[in-house]
Design a protein around this motif. Structure first.
Motif, PDB file in Angstrom:
ATOM      1  N   SER A  37       0.832  -1.205   0.000  1.00 20.74           N
ATOM      2  CA  SER A  37       0.000   0.000   0.000  1.00 20.74           C
ATOM      3  C   SER A  37       0.866   1.255   0.000  1.00 20.74           C
ATOM      4  N   GLU A  39       0.715   3.697   2.088  1.00 18.43           N
ATOM      5  CA  GLU A  39       1.167   3.976   3.453  1.00 18.43           C
ATOM      6  C   GLU A  39       2.397   3.147   3.791  1.00 18.43           C
ATOM      7  N   ASP A  75      -2.115  10.580  -3.636  1.00 19.01           N
ATOM      8  CA  ASP A  75      -1.566   9.902  -2.459  1.00 19.01           C
ATOM      9  C   ASP A  75      -0.798  10.854  -1.549  1.00 19.01           C
ATOM     10  N   ASN A  77      -1.959  13.003   0.198  1.00 16.06           N
ATOM     11  CA  ASN A  77      -2.751  13.152   1.427  1.00 16.06           C
ATOM     12  C   ASN A  77      -2.290  12.236   2.552  1.00 16.06           C
ATOM     13  N   TYR A  78      -1.585  11.153   2.242  1.00  9.29           N
ATOM     14  CA  TYR A  78      -1.086  10.239   3.274  1.00  9.29           C
ATOM     15  C   TYR A  78       0.214  10.741   3.915  1.00  9.29           C
ATOM     16  N   ASP A  81       0.689  13.016   7.878  1.00  8.09           N
ATOM     17  CA  ASP A  81       0.628  12.283   9.144  1.00  8.09           C
ATOM     18  C   ASP A  81       1.867  11.430   9.365  1.00  8.09           C
ATOM     19  N   ILE A  82       2.393  10.849   8.302  1.00  8.46           N
ATOM     20  CA  ILE A  82       3.591  10.021   8.431  1.00  8.46           C
ATOM     21  C   ILE A  82       4.812  10.892   8.707  1.00  8.46           C
TER      22      ILE A  82
END
Length: 120
Positions: A37, A39, A75, A77-78, A81-82
């Motif tokens: 994925s 993430e 992607d 948008n992921y 947070d990471i």
């Protein structure tokens, strides 16, 4: 050019993935978890970046610039947070791009510049 150290060289692709030049360390082609994925691939890329920075005695907080390459720009948008999880508020400048990767299973890659000089 004695102050340029090529810490990791890929003979097959004829490039250096980690170069220390003066006060800066240039790290390229950080990927991980190919085929998984988005993430998992972002996490894998940060793991690779950490390992390559360690070759120069550095950690993530030394990164001052990152280029984040995505197969699908949506992607992006992921990523925040990471990044927040790994950088603890000491964020580098960054730019995101879309690109066609050499293999279909690749969704994300990081290239980075880190500062190794004396603390300011």
């Amino acid at each position: 050019m004695d102050n340029i150290k090529r810490l990791e060289v890929d003979e097959f692709w004829a490039d250096s993935t980690v170069i220390e030049a003066g006060d800066y360390v240039f790290v390229g082609y950080c990927m991980g978890n190919e085929g998984q994925s988005i993430e998992a691939q972002i996490e894998g890329a940060f793991c690779t970046l950490k390992n390559r920075l360690a070759m120069a005695g550095l950690k993530l907080d030394s990164v001052v610039k990152m280029d984040c390459l995505f197969k699908n720009i949506s992607d992006l948008n992921y990523l925040p947070d990471i990044i927040k999880k790994h950088f603890n508020g000491k964020y580098p400048t960054r730019k995101a791009y879309t690109t066609d990767f050499i293999r279909d299973g690749i969704l994300f890659q990081i290239d980075a510049i880190a500062y190794k000089g004396k603390a300011i």
